[in-house]
Design a protein around this motif. Sequence first.
Motif: not given
Length: 304
Positions: A203, A206, A249, A251, A255
């Motif tokens: 994150t 990102f 990405l 979960s 995030t």
Amino acid sequence: MLFIITLAEVHNLTIHEFHNLTEPTFIKLYAPWGGHCKHLAPKFEELSTVTNVKVAQVDCTDESVNHTCSELNVRGYPTLKLFFNNQFIDYEGDREVGAMKLWVETTIFPLMQHASISDLKQLAASCNTSTFFFASTSHPEQFENILSEFKGKIVIGYEDSITERFVAVRESVEITFTGSLNTFELKKFVQIHSNPIFITFKTPSFWKYTIAEVPVIILFGKENQVQPELQKLQEMAKTFKYQAQLGFLPSNSDTKWFITNQLIKDTEKNAIFVIKKEKIVHRYLDKDSFEDLVDFIYQESERK
């Protein structure tokens, strides 16, 4: 000349040593009780064993250095700074050993290193990066000037040659630059090829992967639920490596808050989405086949 790796240790700087620094020193300014400081401690210790740049730390809760930490504008712990050329340079990158090593060593030394491809491959591996760049040139200063903004971010070297050539070696695949040796095209080439072919996104870092000129295609979901799709996307990355950046990405609690109302609406669903500059397109995995979904959002990203 490449770097000679020597065993070292994190040195605890005294106030006298701190004010009389002369050699390049990567410094952690910390508080012993801080959770983030405790988490960084073993990584900082490891860093000290894989670089010959001096690695040191300052306990800002020590009354003798309180004033100095304030002068250096330490607003949170840990703060990382590199002492180099009689100034302190803030480190704002990932707190991983490879990333810190790459930044410290490529900040201190010239961007363009006179080295062979095999030497650069070894250096890149020691910095946990799968990509490096190599130029055959009689004018390395030209590349140094154009690519100066990438200092601390990439491994790059050159060999003396009257024939100009520039390549990215991306996960052992050699990609030759075919454009004109101008600022815009060289920077774009380096930006696109400086990332791994497939990324597991974190994150905090990102958005830095979404600024290139290629679409960024991302699988979002619970890792234990999307293994088949994850494996397919990793295979697709080998095909998309010139046209798109692919990644995953996961979960989780970190995030979900990050992507809510920014990328996808329902964070409880597994999804595939694409970012192309300011355009975001997404589809949930309960629609169509996975391959069709990837193809659809890629085509959407290409539309004006």
